[in-house]
Motif scaffolding. Structure first.
Motif, PDB file in Angstrom:
ATOM      1  N   SER A 241     -11.954  12.183  17.671  1.00 15.82           N
ATOM      2  CA  SER A 241     -10.735  12.575  18.377  1.00 15.82           C
ATOM      3  C   SER A 241     -10.228  11.452  19.275  1.00 15.82           C
ATOM      4  O   SER A 241      -9.021  11.191  19.336  1.00 15.82           O
ATOM      5  N   PHE A 242     -11.136  10.764  19.951  1.00 21.56           N
ATOM      6  CA  PHE A 242     -10.720   9.667  20.821  1.00 21.56           C
ATOM      7  C   PHE A 242     -10.229   8.484  20.003  1.00 21.56           C
ATOM      8  O   PHE A 242      -9.285   7.795  20.408  1.00 21.56           O
ATOM      9  N   ALA A 243     -10.838   8.241  18.840  1.00 23.03           N
ATOM     10  CA  ALA A 243     -10.322   7.200  17.954  1.00 23.03           C
ATOM     11  C   ALA A 243      -8.937   7.560  17.449  1.00 23.03           C
ATOM     12  O   ALA A 243      -8.041   6.704  17.363  1.00 23.03           O
ATOM     13  N   ASN A 244      -8.733   8.824  17.137  1.00 26.42           N
ATOM     14  CA  ASN A 244      -7.420   9.274  16.665  1.00 26.42           C
ATOM     15  C   ASN A 244      -6.350   9.101  17.731  1.00 26.42           C
ATOM     16  O   ASN A 244      -5.189   8.808  17.419  1.00 26.42           O
ATOM     17  N   MET A 245      -6.717   9.281  19.011  1.00 24.69           N
ATOM     18  CA  MET A 245      -5.754   9.052  20.086  1.00 24.69           C
ATOM     19  C   MET A 245      -5.302   7.601  20.099  1.00 24.69           C
ATOM     20  O   MET A 245      -4.136   7.307  20.337  1.00 24.69           O
ATOM     21  N   SER A 246      -6.220   6.694  19.837  1.00 26.87           N
ATOM     22  CA  SER A 246      -5.858   5.275  19.776  1.00 26.87           C
ATOM     23  C   SER A 246      -4.868   5.008  18.651  1.00 26.87           C
ATOM     24  O   SER A 246      -4.046   4.093  18.729  1.00 26.87           O
TER      25      SER A 246
END
Length: 330
Positions: A241-246
């Motif tokens: 999820s945090f990678a997707n935010m990037s």
């Protein structure tokens, strides 16, 4: 043992619906009360397909009906999206339904992107600039009626719902100290200013009618399981999820994967690991040690735990392990 509380974004996991998510929230709330959690807070986010708590006050009301003694509230209401009078009426209603149990955590961010923020309240920048004045106005509306006061919140007036200041920068710490409010720092996703913010809050705190002594509750991510290996695997949902935010990609919470290194780029990994630098991930003993380190580091009066886990049963077990660790007095 210090108090421990729970932050729920009511995550919508891949392949499920908001109805499933809200059902899981009520189940988690009932169990959290049994496990000794002090507060159960929900957060306001908008235009996010993986979060079901956008209508935060409505979900808080449902959690209140599903529980009996645990405090319920917001972590937080993004006040620039609303008029203070409307929030006073909403939380005055909650306080009337569940007297002595309601907290009102306030944030200055919009809880979404700028385009959605404009859809919520047109003049986004002006709303944020007036945040301190709006907090003071809200405080008045929830307090005892004053002579000459012409605008009242019905219900709301006289309920004295406790207001918390939330933040991920130094601004919230300064405002909480100035107004004499309890303070919660969002170190579960924004670690950089944690220690500086807590230091400023404690050094500058001015007692108020609502709070005689400073009170700080930092938040952190905890992914707990019965083994370190299983916890690390569950954690890959949050990491994705945090990678997707990037990547500027929003979606439902993805299922865990066996090898996170195949999912993200080195740059995405660096950014995600930095944002999650205070996360505690592991089995019962690792979680107990990690919580102890965090409490010692922050001198927290209370901690708030967030946990984004794909499988509902695994998420329940994670929060249960946290409660077991806290009850063991660390």
């Amino acid at each position: 043992m210090i108090p421990y509380s729970l932050l729920d974004l009511s995550p919508i996991v891949a392949g499920s619906t908001a109805a499933d998510s809200l059902k899981n929230t009520l189940d988690l709330a009932r169990r959290a009360e049994q496990w000794g959690y002090t507060r159960y807070w929900l957060a306001e986010h908008h235009n996010m397909p993986g979060i079901a708590s956008a209508a935060t006050s409505v979900v808080i009301a449902a959690v209140g009906a599903a529980t009996k003694t645990m405090r319920i509230g917001s972590g937080g209401i993004m006040l620039p999206n609303h008029s203070p009078l409307v929030i006073a009426e909403q939380f005055g209603t909650l306080a009337s339904l569940y007297p002595g149990r309601v907290d009102l955590g306030l944030g200055r961010a919009p809880g979404t992107d700028q385009m959605t923020a404009r859809a919520l309240r047109r003049d986004v920048n002006a709303a944020a600039e007036h945040f301190p004045e709006d907090v003071i106005e809200l405080r008045v509306l929830l307090g005892e009626p004053q002579p000459g006061q012409t605008i009242h919140a019905y219900p709301g007036s006289g309920t004295r719902v406790p207001i918390w200041m939330l933040g991920s920068s130094l601004f919230g710490a300064q405002l909480a100290a100035y107004l004499g409010l309890p303070y919660s720092f969002a170190s579960h996703f924004a670690p950089d200013a944690l220690l500086d913010a807590l230091s400023i809050y404690r050094e500058r705190f001015t007692p108020s009618d609502e709070l005689a002594k400073r009170y700080a509750m930092p938040a952190l991510q905890v992914i707990a399981a019965d083994s370190d290996a299983e916890a690390r695997r569950l954690f890959t949902s949050t990491q994705q999820s945090f990678a997707n935010m990037s990547r500027g990609t929003r979606g439902q919470l993805p299922p865990p994967i066996d090898d996170i290194e195949t999912y993200w780029s080195p740059q995405e990994k660096e950014r995600a690991e930095h944002m999650l630098s205070y996360a505690v991930v592991g089995g019962p003993e690792a979680v107990k040690a990690g919580l102890r380190r965090f409490i010692d580091l922050t001198s927290a009066d209370e901690i708030m735990v967030a946990s984004m886990i794909y499988d509902h049963a695994a998420r329940l077990r994670s929060f249960e392990i946290v409660a077991e660790a806290m009850k063991a007095s660390l």
